[in-house]
Each structure stands twice: as C-alpha cells, then as structure tokens.
Motif scaffolding. Structure first.
Motif, PDB file in Angstrom:
ATOM      1  N   MET A 131       0.824  -1.187   0.000  1.00  0.00           N
ATOM      2  CA  MET A 131       0.000   0.000   0.000  1.00  0.00           C
ATOM      3  C   MET A 131       0.869   1.252   0.000  1.00  0.00           C
ATOM      4  N   LYS A 132       1.926   1.266   0.814  1.00  0.00           N
ATOM      5  CA  LYS A 132       2.733   2.468   0.922  1.00  0.00           C
ATOM      6  C   LYS A 132       3.316   2.879  -0.422  1.00  0.00           C
ATOM      7  N   SER A 133       3.754   1.917  -1.233  1.00  0.00           N
ATOM      8  CA  SER A 133       4.390   2.274  -2.488  1.00  0.00           C
ATOM      9  C   SER A 133       3.408   2.888  -3.479  1.00  0.00           C
ATOM     10  N   HIS A 134       2.178   2.352  -3.587  1.00  0.00           N
ATOM     11  CA  HIS A 134       1.249   2.964  -4.538  1.00  0.00           C
ATOM     12  C   HIS A 134       0.720   4.289  -4.016  1.00  0.00           C
ATOM     13  N   LEU A 135       0.651   4.462  -2.702  1.00  0.00           N
ATOM     14  CA  LEU A 135       0.245   5.762  -2.163  1.00  0.00           C
ATOM     15  C   LEU A 135       1.368   6.784  -2.346  1.00  0.00           C
ATOM     16  N   HIS A 153      -9.277   5.390  11.714  1.00  0.00           N
ATOM     17  CA  HIS A 153      -8.121   5.980  12.398  1.00  0.00           C
ATOM     18  C   HIS A 153      -6.863   5.852  11.542  1.00  0.00           C
ATOM     19  N   GLU A 154      -6.744   4.761  10.786  1.00  0.00           N
ATOM     20  CA  GLU A 154      -5.590   4.606   9.891  1.00  0.00           C
ATOM     21  C   GLU A 154      -5.662   5.626   8.743  1.00  0.00           C
ATOM     22  N   TRP A 155      -6.872   5.917   8.234  1.00  0.00           N
ATOM     23  CA  TRP A 155      -7.012   6.940   7.192  1.00  0.00           C
ATOM     24  C   TRP A 155      -6.634   8.311   7.762  1.00  0.00           C
ATOM     25  N   ILE A 156      -7.049   8.579   8.985  1.00  0.00           N
ATOM     26  CA  ILE A 156      -6.689   9.845   9.642  1.00  0.00           C
ATOM     27  C   ILE A 156      -5.168   9.974   9.729  1.00  0.00           C
ATOM     28  N   ALA A 157      -4.479   8.905  10.114  1.00  0.00           N
ATOM     29  CA  ALA A 157      -3.010   8.929  10.189  1.00  0.00           C
ATOM     30  C   ALA A 157      -2.402   9.196   8.807  1.00  0.00           C
ATOM     31  N   HIS A 158      -2.997   8.612   7.762  1.00  0.00           N
ATOM     32  CA  HIS A 158      -2.550   8.855   6.379  1.00  0.00           C
ATOM     33  C   HIS A 158      -2.676  10.346   6.040  1.00  0.00           C
ATOM     34  N   MET A 159      -3.791  10.955   6.397  1.00  0.00           N
ATOM     35  CA  MET A 159      -3.994  12.378   6.111  1.00  0.00           C
ATOM     36  C   MET A 159      -3.019  13.238   6.912  1.00  0.00           C
ATOM     37  N   MET A 215     -15.316   0.144   0.947  1.00  0.00           N
ATOM     38  CA  MET A 215     -14.036   0.156   1.662  1.00  0.00           C
ATOM     39  C   MET A 215     -13.024  -0.596   0.807  1.00  0.00           C
ATOM     40  N   PRO A 216     -12.515   0.042  -0.270  1.00  0.00           N
ATOM     41  CA  PRO A 216     -11.651  -0.658  -1.224  1.00  0.00           C
ATOM     42  C   PRO A 216     -10.362  -1.197  -0.594  1.00  0.00           C
ATOM     43  N   LEU A 217     -10.059  -2.448  -0.848  1.00  0.00           N
ATOM     44  CA  LEU A 217      -8.825  -3.047  -0.351  1.00  0.00           C
ATOM     45  C   LEU A 217      -7.624  -2.338  -0.949  1.00  0.00           C
ATOM     46  N   GLY A 218      -6.680  -1.982  -0.097  1.00  0.00           N
ATOM     47  CA  GLY A 218      -5.483  -1.290  -0.548  1.00  0.00           C
ATOM     48  C   GLY A 218      -5.580   0.216  -0.506  1.00  0.00           C
ATOM     49  N   SER A 219      -6.773   0.752  -0.249  1.00  0.00           N
ATOM     50  CA  SER A 219      -6.898   2.205  -0.093  1.00  0.00           C
ATOM     51  C   SER A 219      -6.319   2.588   1.275  1.00  0.00           C
ATOM     52  N   PRO A 220      -6.014   3.862   1.497  1.00  0.00           N
ATOM     53  CA  PRO A 220      -5.421   4.265   2.778  1.00  0.00           C
ATOM     54  C   PRO A 220      -6.268   3.800   3.965  1.00  0.00           C
ATOM     55  N   GLY A 221      -5.674   2.963   4.799  1.00  0.00           N
ATOM     56  CA  GLY A 221      -6.362   2.427   5.969  1.00  0.00           C
ATOM     57  C   GLY A 221      -7.001   1.067   5.743  1.00  0.00           C
ATOM     58  N   MET A 222      -6.948   0.567   4.504  1.00  0.00           N
ATOM     59  CA  MET A 222      -7.651  -0.682   4.178  1.00  0.00           C
ATOM     60  C   MET A 222      -6.730  -1.772   3.635  1.00  0.00           C
ATOM     61  N   GLY A 223      -5.650  -2.060   4.324  1.00  0.00           N
ATOM     62  CA  GLY A 223      -4.850  -3.216   3.958  1.00  0.00           C
ATOM     63  C   GLY A 223      -3.545  -2.894   3.274  1.00  0.00           C
TER      64      GLY A 223
END
Length: 151
Positions: free
Chosen positions: A1-5, A37-43, A113-121
């Motif tokens: 996930m980190k690399s595509h983000l 909460h993981e999406w919040i951390a991403h933002m 809740m797409p898999l691989g989106s920020p906070g989703m795997g």
C-alpha cells in the motif's frame, strides 16, 4: 500500500502539497473504527491537521445526507476539508488535487471500503478502485482510478 500511495503523492504538484500543510480536516466516524483511524493517520502524514468525532450509525448517516453524499457513494467515515466532503478512504494526493482544482462539487468519495486504499490493507490485498467526484446535483463521475503498485 505504501508504495502505490507514495506514487500518488509524487504525482501531486508541489503547489497542491504545500497547500495541504496545516489544512484542517474534520472527520466523523463510527465509534471504535480502526480503519478510519488509519485513514486519519494517512492524512496527517500528508500534512493535514485532523480532528475527529466518533458518532453512532444514525448520527453519521444524518451527517452524510446533510453534506450531500449519495447512497451509492457511501463509505465508513465522512470528512470535511476546504468546503468539500470527503467520503471514505480517499488518498491524500487526490484531496490535494481536489483542493488545487476547486471544482464546483460536493466532494470526493471512495465508495465502500476498497482493499489497498489508505487504511484498508496492504499491497498484497490491493485492488484498483475509483474515486468519484460528487456533483452538487448528487451525480457522480470518476475523478481518478487508483491502481495498486504491484512492482
């Protein structure tokens, strides 16, 4: 996930990334939702200042309707930034783009809740997903398609 983000962040212009620094994001989320909460951390990692409020299902549903999220675009959390609604696990780079382009719209949504989106795997479970632009009339169109980085 980190690399595509990371690839998404690199695609954003330096002007839009600079505009994100300190931009306030207000999020309403379900009580105890870890992916939110993981999406919040991403933002936050992208430079946004985030405040969050945990609400029950009925209150969140009412908020989604209030800000103009159509039923087919619903996800788990709803955020407001720069006068736009952000529904679900939208990557920060696309929020940057929205704020830079300033379309006449309600905002963006990553339905479900797409898999691989920020906070989703992780990358291993990532799948392509569309981020929708929500028109003020409730219509939606594809704003961007996010492809997982498999390399």
């Amino acid at each position: 996930m980190k690399s595509h983000l990371l690839a998404l962040l690199l695609l954003a212009s330096s002007t839009s990334l600079a505009g994100a620094a300190g931009q306030k994001v207000d999020v309403v989320l379900n009580e105890g939702c870890m992916c939110c909460h993981e999406w919040i951390a991403h933002m936050q990692a992208a430079g946004y200042t985030v405040t969050s409020t945990e609400l029950d299902y009925d209150a969140i549903t009412a908020k989604k309707k209030e800000v103009g999220i159509p039923e087919e675009a619903v996800s788990c959390h709803t955020a407001m930034v720069g006068g736009y609604a952000i529904e679900g696990h939208v990557p920060a780079a696309l929020v940057d783009r929205l704020l830079a382009e300033k379309p006449d719209a309600v905002g963006l949504a990553a339905p479900g809740m797409p898999l691989g989106s920020p906070g989703m795997g992780s990358d291993a479970s990532a799948e392509p997903f569309d981020v929708l632009l929500i028109g003020k009339d409730g219509s939606t169109s594809v704003f961007a398609t996010v492809e997982p980085d498999r390399g």
